[in-house]
Design an enzyme around this catalytic site. Sequence first.
Site: not given
Length: 477
Positions: A247-251
């Site tokens: 996801g976005k939080r994982d870069g």
Amino acid sequence: MKEIRTRFAPSPTGYIHIGNVRSAIYPYLIAKQAGGVFYLRIEDTDQARYVEGAEDLIMDTLKWLGLKWDEGVDVGGPYAPYRQTERKEIYHAWAQKLVDKGLAYADPYTAEEVEVFREKSMAEKKAFLYRDYRPENPPKWDGTQPLRFKVTNIKRWNWHDEVMGDLTAGPEALDDFILIKSDGLPTYNFAHIVDDAEMRSSHITRGVEYVSSTPKYLSLYEALEIEPPILVSLPHIMAPSGNKKLGKRDGAKSATEYRDEGYLPEAMLNFLVMLGWNDGTEQEIFTMEELVERFDVSRVQRSGAKFDEQRLIWMNGQWIRRLSLDELYERCEGFWSEAAMVADEEYRKKVLRLVQDRLKTLGDLRTMVDYFFVEPEVNLELIDGDKRLKKYERTHLVKMLEVVRSRLESVEFEADKLQEVLNELLVELDEKPANLFSLVRVSLSWAPFSPALNEMMEVLGREKVLERIDRTIEALE
């Protein structure tokens, strides 16, 4: 034999995620391998999440990757229109077929009434199923109320998925679901089935998260008397930790962000195909032609594949090295610094030839080659912090550079001749290459890394090389 027709059917709700891109590549390869048709359909019925410009971004990304669609949005074709909001009458005609069969009904319930049904099921300690609370005398559907599918064949479904194998689900997976919303637009659950039937899709390639909904789709296929296409469910692309979906939080970035950072489309395509697939060999670098020839859905793994950006970086470097100098130069447009753009094309090409083997992304050009175009700032910490050079007194470093300078004043500035002189200086100064060459290299570039010393000197030219050695001597003194 049935014509192979595959599709990519994204929703224009924002940037195109890496996982979405892989869902475009696999059906493209399936179609091209069979000499079939790959088409682009835009599923834009969720107007609340619609993002202006997202559709153009989708098409731009596909074009960048070389995934040319044969039919669809922006191209046309025999089953146009390919944008769902333009197909409203088609969905209503199919919905009416279900109404006429008694297999769809207008939903009269308010959200509050549905919540009461849900609480009743909870009190009875059973799963809430809408079909348990169907209205006995639903109103005639006039388009102002949601239209629900009335599932009647309550049974266990068994089906085959090209990736996940043979699957099964019991009656508890079946329920009445909305076909047409109160705004007159269809839900995904209904629209994609109608579209795939009308557009003659032979395969449906999508994320594994849709497996749980497949029994509902199968019951609707049956009600509409449609033969289901071949189902291809792709496992998630996992975060680097491997314990959750990327996801976005994982870069995770959009495909266009990677493009803007200097990743090549060949590398991105190669990398994404191999996230969960291989051809059974040790080969890691594949051209599009090789992928079309070798791709086999049966070799897609069932488990999620970890997103390893370091592997993508490595693969991008491999693809950069495969390019001819002229092709690489064309790709580098927009990645040079302002100072580099002042220099002439021939000089930039000389610099590019030197660093091609070291580039990981085209974006590296902005920082890796600055010293070829602007005078680098003297930073003696690069000498003091060098384990080979810090053992020398500065006076000794100055003497070494003075000898080097005197020899370079008269030599031809060609790489081979310069290497001969550098080798002779090793003997004359009784120094190891790692020590002497590191000193000269730092003096010329003031950068942690640089290409072969003799080639760097040739490109910089005699005047600049001597000036920079003089600056270093002055700083050391």
